[in-house]
Design an enzyme around this catalytic site. Structure first.
Site, mmCIF file in Angstrom:
data_model
loop_
_atom_site.group_PDB
_atom_site.id
_atom_site.type_symbol
_atom_site.label_atom_id
_atom_site.label_comp_id
_atom_site.label_asym_id
_atom_site.label_seq_id
_atom_site.Cartn_x
_atom_site.Cartn_y
_atom_site.Cartn_z
ATOM 1 N N SER A 20 91.412 -20.559 74.388
ATOM 2 C CA SER A 20 90.695 -21.751 73.927
ATOM 3 C C SER A 20 90.824 -22.926 74.876
ATOM 4 C CB SER A 20 91.198 -22.166 72.541
ATOM 5 O OG SER A 20 92.569 -22.486 72.605
ATOM 6 N N ASP A 79 98.653 -31.151 69.310
ATOM 7 C CA ASP A 79 99.436 -29.982 68.879
ATOM 8 C C ASP A 79 100.208 -29.380 70.051
ATOM 9 O OD1 ASP A 79 97.483 -28.730 70.352
ATOM 10 O OD2 ASP A 79 96.533 -27.735 68.666
ATOM 11 N N HIS A 106 96.234 -27.717 72.649
ATOM 12 C CA HIS A 106 94.830 -28.008 72.925
ATOM 13 C C HIS A 106 94.703 -29.384 73.559
ATOM 14 C CE1 HIS A 106 94.421 -24.907 69.688
ATOM 15 N NE2 HIS A 106 93.535 -24.471 70.547
#
Lengths: 220, 220, 220, 220, 220, 220, 220, 220
Positions: free
Chosen positions: D15, D191, D194
């Site tokens: 991601s 977090d 990300h």
């Protein structure tokens, strides 16, 4: 049939009456009347009595108790100069006592219910050809159920006020009770309150019978 | 507590189990477990027993009757190699008999229900440490209500099969009946089936008690 | 258990309290209470103490610092005539100092935090049966982390004010620190602030312990 | 600068690489490159080296561990006949061990990580001008944090394989650690994984430095 | 570098500045800064100068001409007490003369443009450390194009006012013209106005060069 | 007028033709024809020649180059058994060379363009009453612009093939160039390619003139 | 009344029948039956004959001509093993001849209509208790209107086939014509085809009369 | 042609004019003009008379009767200082008499219609170069249809007022009647009121003919 050519009838109530109608007052050719018994009444009137122009208005509003309906009663009902007024209120007065017992400010006790309803009746009495009182109901045939038992008190108030003020009383509680001899409550209202199309049709049928609606009427 | 470090438990069932979980099988840190009793069980396990890694899986699917659950039971339950399996099925087997009485192909009779459920039990029995049978229920304390009466037949089958096969029986019908001595059914499930958060918490509580969950457990 | 039949408790706070609740004040049978610890508290109270009607209200609002909560404290907390008030504020006071260090107008220094919090306490003290102070927290066990170190100053203020004003102090920072001996911070809050369901359950658990909640209570 | 006119570079990853790019492989003038470091790299290349036509491709996919990236590596990377390949993988291999400790099937141990990564390297080695290995990272400067400590093992594997196979090693863990001397982790990645735009810009900057990108280059 | 620790800079302009930022004034860690050159400037400042806390604010608004920007200039720029102000306005003043030639009320003639821009400059001059004027532009290298020719008049006004008032002039028209020696206008802005990420990066680069930004700066 | 009662005409092309039409082939009373020149042609035919039933079909598809149109030409054009075919292709063949110069696999060189277009012509030639070739275009009057200069090569190929195969040539490039003597390109197509309603009307007008459409025709 | 306890009836048709029902075959307690005459029939049956369980199924599909209905007739009608079948088809066969006169492939001529309809009748005849043919219609009382005149041919075919095969014929064209003596076509169907709730109620009424439905029936 | 360079024309009306335009007044390069005849007029003017800058404004509003248009006429029409005004109103005045006959408050009788329309005319007469009256219409060629017959009364009023006040009369009723000699009403307006693109093109054509628009005009 009671409703004559040129008459206007306004239905006041809660979500059972509202059913997605235009807020706060709806009517007309599109979805203004909602999807519940009010539209079914309108459709049956138009289908069976095409020669009478009867104006049907939906003043139901989701979540209303008698307290909230009273607050808006002048704006949404009285000021419309109707020929007939139908009131179906009280379900939320009772329901909140059982689903949110701790939030007492949302409960409406029988005394207050009687006062609220009577204020509505006297606000239109004399100005209209007639007032229909559709009783609140709980589609639970077991009279020992606490909420049903409580509802019966409100139905009784409704009947009592109808007699005192000469209203036309439509006992929806009784009607559903009789129906439940044939079918289970979950076939007309999963939560015993919000009717599906069958449940709405049953309410429309009960209302029309009170209007002396003739299914074999021939328009001329 | 029955569930040990490293154990995996799979919950199979209908919408009461599913509650928005990933289809057909969900787990993990996001909404995979849904919003119902399965997630509450998972949260309470993690909060009170952080030193045990217990894998919780949701194999519930909206609308399933025992017939439909059986069809997918191998793929969604057996093949997951769980240590424990919990089954909560039968509500839709009964409900369809009452809300759509004319659509008989959606009804599941007691005989078929027993056969379906027994097939599921024997499919995992011996491969797992234990099987929980959570009974179907109808949050209607009136035993004379036709749907409640019908449901009691299925609950009885559930109890009978638990005894025959050594499953851990969790009687949700009884639990809700006892709870209704204090609060009305509409405070836990408007339609007497789909639980709100309180209703789901009650199911989780009943399940954890059957697990011998200790609220005063001290992790070490 | 501290909370008695008929009591009302209002939870004031930021996004940790809010969690999707009705703005600015929410309660009731649907999602009004949000999806966080407030709803879990409400569900556990209803499940274990059904005979007590305890009204739970969520006055949390996303993004609030103590400065913003103070602004709306009269309208959203004081005016509700609660029996108990729980305040969980301060996380954003600290966080903005670290994630947007250049936007100093969004920072709330310890002195201002103490003043804001004390104003809230004195606004309800004497009018309620008790005030809970839930400390702000940062789920970071490393006390040398600059944001954790800073947060500890605010936790200390919170403890100090609890003692001075006789509030019930719930040390969430300490609770999370102990929990992290068993599991990593990312298992309860990816960003070390916004709790997932496990994290919210831990907060609810800590709050209920401060209430002397009894999991083995038997309703009568 | 290493990247020459006409070169194609493919970025493979999870991601952090993906960031909303076209699935599974994206490029072009619209949002095909996503919103993360890959697009920033592409923009800076185009802005500072307009005379070189360098084709940038994003083969990142949300949630990928090294196991999943390996599965699609031939289709999404090898088959594209790139001149350069950049791989940034491993974060999810580690993260799942900490946020869902019970779901062990989602964990990838160091041994498997080394094997997966080495397979990818050997799949393109010799066919391309060079391979960039961007290390996985956890924006947590505290080396005693269990997840950070675990991540360091994977970073070390990454460095080791870079040396063995002659890859260009970009140590993102070290880069973020140095950055955290000036700013808190929450200012680049709430977090700690990300990245926001600042975090993505830092990754792009680190990559371009490894490319010997010249900010004072004058196109001719 | 001109921008110092603790400085605040406000960017005022039209859609080129706005690019989806919070209306009318945006900043912060999420999408408040939009997706255009303002966010790129902010990211590069944070990435290369982490030891300086520079507050970046986006006061761009889609569709603004100099007339509309002037109307809101006090509220959205002056009142923010910035240390630096950057203004990029005039494109819509010109564009409307060509895409909707009949709607003359949307055109802003050079005289009015000069007056509007000068009012903005004098409104902040003396209160700030410096004013940047980013010229309007049309990414059309053909100076004979009527809209480009017209734009050149506005660029000249911009330069003239910069000199008269000691502003820092950033000639975006010239910058794009030079860039188009290497790439076609359609690679940075399909409609020759709204920049894609490459176009926005070019604007950010031009602005930072005017700030004497050092890409080889080492934070200490 | 060339189109007779009962004739069918199919328009093949890219986004200029497509404009939101049903994919891949659209027609009919709703939005099947899209919102561009094809629908305008259809409307004008129906309005001025109501006595002729002319079937209009839209086989345009967003983003098609001649390479992609050729691939689907049999299915979407030839197999429809049209009486007339109109082809407007080539814009994307050229555009990609300028907006994504590095992605060479998306470029179509003149030689390939000629081959592709000729294959389409020969696929329908002889089976239809006539083939219209609408030239690609770039609404940029400056012939020195690199993309315009490149486009002129493709327009020339289009003209050349029209002559060789007896097609009816509609020179949209020339038409737009003449129009730009009166209005700026941004008044018909902001990005110089995708026409607004005025631009689409101009294409429809050019096509109808080639059909010898008579605005003073009187239906009988 | 013709429909007996336990009977199943399937309604096949186009959008007038479909009205948002589940595709291709719908039934049940939610919106599976759509919002048109099929649901009204179902509701009236349930309301007036609660003691009979009559299963109602909607096999209508938007836009179907007789050609398309025939294609799916086995799957969506015959295979359902109904006791009664009602067919209402032909409107689109005619309509397309008038609203898209040039698209002749969408027209269905009388000969083909007769053949299609007869195939459907013979496919179920003998397997069911009876077949209802509901005529197509156009709510246009002017018989000289070309589309009305054309529709009359199809109505005649419908009547003819009813007689030949012993079907129960419901002449909707005639019914609407009579209704239009009282109200204008726009009060039941704005486009003279798609009925509003009143129009759907009229169709339901006509159908039920053909069933010998008794509004004064008393369930026992 | 009547409309000269620099002229502004405002179209006032109901949904036929509005067709999705910006509310209440729209214009410009995007969808501000809606999708109906107003945009077609604008496009044809720009395509055939590029040397004239004619400003077209859409002041149509869905559902307006003459009563409602009059209420907003000053704000949405008079105050715009147009050179030409075109009014197309009256359809809803008539339609409501037929689709909702019972809601008499929505009907506008001929006398009131005449008064309303005359007030609009006199409000702009003398201030503009000319006023166009586009008649209301009902695309029903049968003059015996009650709604068509009624509409004819309003068309006559429209003609009468045009003559009295020197307006340019555009008889849309007559135009559609003539068109229906060739095609059925359903090919231009399914409900005989709201035009599709063909219907809108016919209205635009009729309007432009009244403007003495020349399709063979050559711009210089």
């Amino acid at each position: 049939m009671l409703l004559q050519d040129g008459d206007r009838i306004v239905f006041a109530g809660d979500s059972v009456t509202d059913m997605g109608s235009t807020k706060p007052v709806g009517e007309g050719v599109f979805d203004g009347l909602g999807k519940g018994y009010v539209r079914i009444v309108d459709s049956l009137l138009a289908a069976f009595y095409p020669e009478r122009r009867i104006r049907v208005t939906n003043s139901g509003l989701d979540g209303n108790s008698s307290k909230e309906l009273l607050t808006r009663f002048h704006r949404d009902v009285v000021s419309l100069d109707a020929d007939w007024v139908a009131i179906c209120i009280g379900i939320n007065d009772v329901w909140r006592q059982f689903d949110v017992p701790a939030i007492t400010s949302m409960h409406v006790a029988p005394t207050e219910y009687r006062a609220n309803l009577e204020q509505m009746i006297t606000a239109v009495k004399g100005k209209v050809k007639g007032v229909f009182l559709l009783s609140p109901y709980y589609v639970e045939p077991n009279r020992a159920d606490p909420m049903r038992a409580r509802m019966d008190e409100y139905v009784a108030i409704c009947r009592e006020l109808s007699q005192r003020h000469g209203c036309i009383f439509v006992n929806l509680q009784e009607m559903f009770e009789e129906y439940c001899e044939f079918r289970h409550s979950s076939s007309v209202a999963w939560d015993r309150v919000h009717p599906n199309q069958v449940g709405s049709t049953l309410i429309a049928k009960a209302f029309l019978e009170a209007c002396e609606f003739e299914y074999h009427h021939i328009p001329v």
